[in-house]
Design a protein around this motif. Structure first.
Motif, PDB file in Angstrom:
ATOM      1  N   ARG A 181      20.100   1.559  24.192  1.00  0.00           N
ATOM      2  CA  ARG A 181      20.585   2.809  24.794  1.00  0.00           C
ATOM      3  C   ARG A 181      21.301   2.544  26.103  1.00  0.00           C
ATOM      4  O   ARG A 181      22.247   3.241  26.467  1.00  0.00           O
TER       5      ARG A 181
ATOM      6  N   TYR B 196      19.768   4.797  31.790  1.00  0.00           N
ATOM      7  CA  TYR B 196      18.552   5.040  31.008  1.00  0.00           C
ATOM      8  C   TYR B 196      17.505   3.954  31.292  1.00  0.00           C
ATOM      9  O   TYR B 196      17.827   2.770  31.424  1.00  0.00           O
TER      10      TYR B 196
ATOM     11  N   GLU C 265      20.424  11.692  29.751  1.00  0.00           N
ATOM     12  CA  GLU C 265      20.896  11.968  28.385  1.00  0.00           C
ATOM     13  C   GLU C 265      22.177  12.786  28.392  1.00  0.00           C
ATOM     14  O   GLU C 265      22.414  13.571  29.263  1.00  0.00           O
TER      15      GLU C 265
END
Lengths: 103, 363
Positions: B325, B332, B363
């Motif tokens: 990610r 993140y 996000e």
């Protein structure tokens, strides 16, 4: 220079140290395996970490952060990463009290 | 989304100093002084035992490998030798560099020098880089030992399981050390008094590799390189596997090791190779505790730490998706919950730091 009453001899185990603050200064006071007392600057000369959380081995104090070592009797830097000696202060014991001559 | 600058001369390095992050006091769990003194006590015995097992096993495996060479029957012995050379040397370098493995200083120094050679690190340089890693763990631009820089370059991480990136970086650096001492970046953390030592170590290492290479060429065989040099590649996988778990996927620019380090329960063989550095939060919080006392330290402070991962597999299952990610979103990170018995994270310590966001915000 004034002699300042810092602590009782019973406050420090043999082969150990305590932190002692006086005014704006911080010190480390040591009780050697032979029963003698010594005092140095309280912060490691490498990165200003308090030595009071370190380990006393014989006449060496090991910094708790990077494991640098000093001879606390002379302040001499003994093991990397410390390179600069510690300042030492005269100590005397009277009637079970430890006095440090503060500069 | 912020863009991190990992250069030791870069904008993030400057910001870390200006924001006060580099001078901040790190969180540590309160441990009674008598307990801590007991945990910090040094002993030669465990490390002598482990060193005899390590070097004895290496001699045995390499000896069988040489005896069976060039048959494929020698392969398992080279694989075993390689892991001890290319991975166990990492933990020996680490613990002896701290000076905590043995009680006797010369023993620490000897094993440190041998391990530094095997893991391909200039022993005079890396002692200082690791000091910085402990002062400023995962502070961007300040810590020279950040294994997973964001956004992660996954291909490079995978190549390093075979030591490829490390080895490619090592030799030009080594030659530069041998010719002219530390590089400009190394001079930011190696004191001038040790610059000559950096060059001396560089010259000795170059000489050993040159002799090994000449032997391989003159004998027309890679066998000398199977013993010296190549095991840093074919045996690197274990130290890379465990090394990534130390901080991978966790927070950077924080001053609480519970946020940026990971403790993982491991099998006894991995713990021997890794010398108990799987207790990594504990090690960073109290670096003066020797490797053999870390399991005891863990028992003392575990109620103040996030629950450890139960296995290497479980830890990778947590870390690897986070690393993936971070490829697209470098802000993140995994933030582990603390048990009710723990002192809470000091959020106010971490809010002013550039690039620091909560996982949900990113996000």
């Amino acid at each position: 220079m004034p002699w300042i009453d810092a602590c009782s001899t019973d406050d420090i185990d043999e082969e150990d140290l305590i932190r002692w603050d006086h005014g704006a200064q911080t010190f480390a006071i040591y009780h050697s395996p032979e029963g003698e007392f010594f005092a140095t600057a309280g912060l490691c000369s490498h990165e200003n970490v308090h030595l009071c959380d370190g380990l006393v081995m014989g006449h060496l104090i090991e910094c708790p952060k990077h494991n640098g070592q000093f001879d606390y009797r002379t302040g001499e830097a003994m093991r990397a990463p410390v390179c600069v000696n510690l300042k030492v202060f005269p100590v005397k014991v009277e009637a079970g009290r430890v006095f440090v001559e503060v500069a | 989304m912020s863009k991190r600058d990992y250069s030791l001369f870069g904008a993030d390095a400057k910001r870390a100093v200006e924001s006060g992050l580099t001078a901040a006091e790190w969180y540590h769990t309160e441990v009674p002084r008598k307990v801590m003194k007991d945990l910090m006590a040094r002993s030669d015995r465990p490390a002598i035992r482990d060193t005899i097992i390590l070097y004895g096993s290496m001699i045995l495996f390499a000896g069988i490998g040489i005896a069976l060479w060039p048959s494929w029957w020698s392969a398992p012995f080279w694989l075993a030798y390689g892991v001890l050379y290319g991975s166990a040397s990492d933990s020996r370098w680490h613990e002896c560099g701290h000076g905590t493995a043995f009680k006797t200083p010369w023993m620490n120094n000897w094993v440190y020098e041998i391990a530094s050679f095997m893991i391909m690190r200039n022993s005079a340089t890396w002692r200082w880089s690791h000091a910085r890693h402990h002062s400023e763990t995962y502070l961007v631009g300040r810590d020279p030992e950040i294994a997973v820089m964001r956004p992660p370059e996954v291909a490079k991480l995978i190549l390093n399981f075979f030591g490829i990136i490390d080895v490619i970086k090592f030799f030009p650096n080594l030659i530069q050390n041998a010719l002219s001492g530390p590089t400009a970046a190394e001079k930011t953390f190696v004191p001038q008094s040790d610059w000559g030592k950096v060059q001396k170590v560089g010259i000795i290492c170059v000489a050993i590799y040159a002799v090994t290479l000449i032997a391989a060429i003159s004998w027309g065989s890679i066998l000398p390189l199977m013993v010296i040099g190549l095991p840093r590649m074919y045996g690197a996988w274990h130290h890379v596997m465990t090394g990534l778990l130390q901080h991978g996927g966790l927070a950077d620019n924080v001053i609480d090791h519970r946020l940026n380090s990971r403790t993982v329960y491991m099998n006894p063989i991995s713990r021997f190779i890794y010398w108990n550095m799987n207790y990594h939060v504990e090690h960073h919080m109290f670096p003066m505790v020797p490797y053999h006392a870390l399991p005891r330290l863990h028992e003392v402070i575990k109620d103040d730490l996030p629950p450890p991962n139960r296995s290497i597999g479980e830890a990778f299952a947590e870390m690897w998706p986070a690393i993936k990610r971070q490829v697209l979103n470098e802000d993140y990170f995994i933030r582990r919950d603390l048990p009710p018995t723990a002192k809470p994270y000091r959020e106010d310590f971490h809010q002013y730091v550039p690039g620091m966001m909560h996982p949900g915000d990113a996000e």
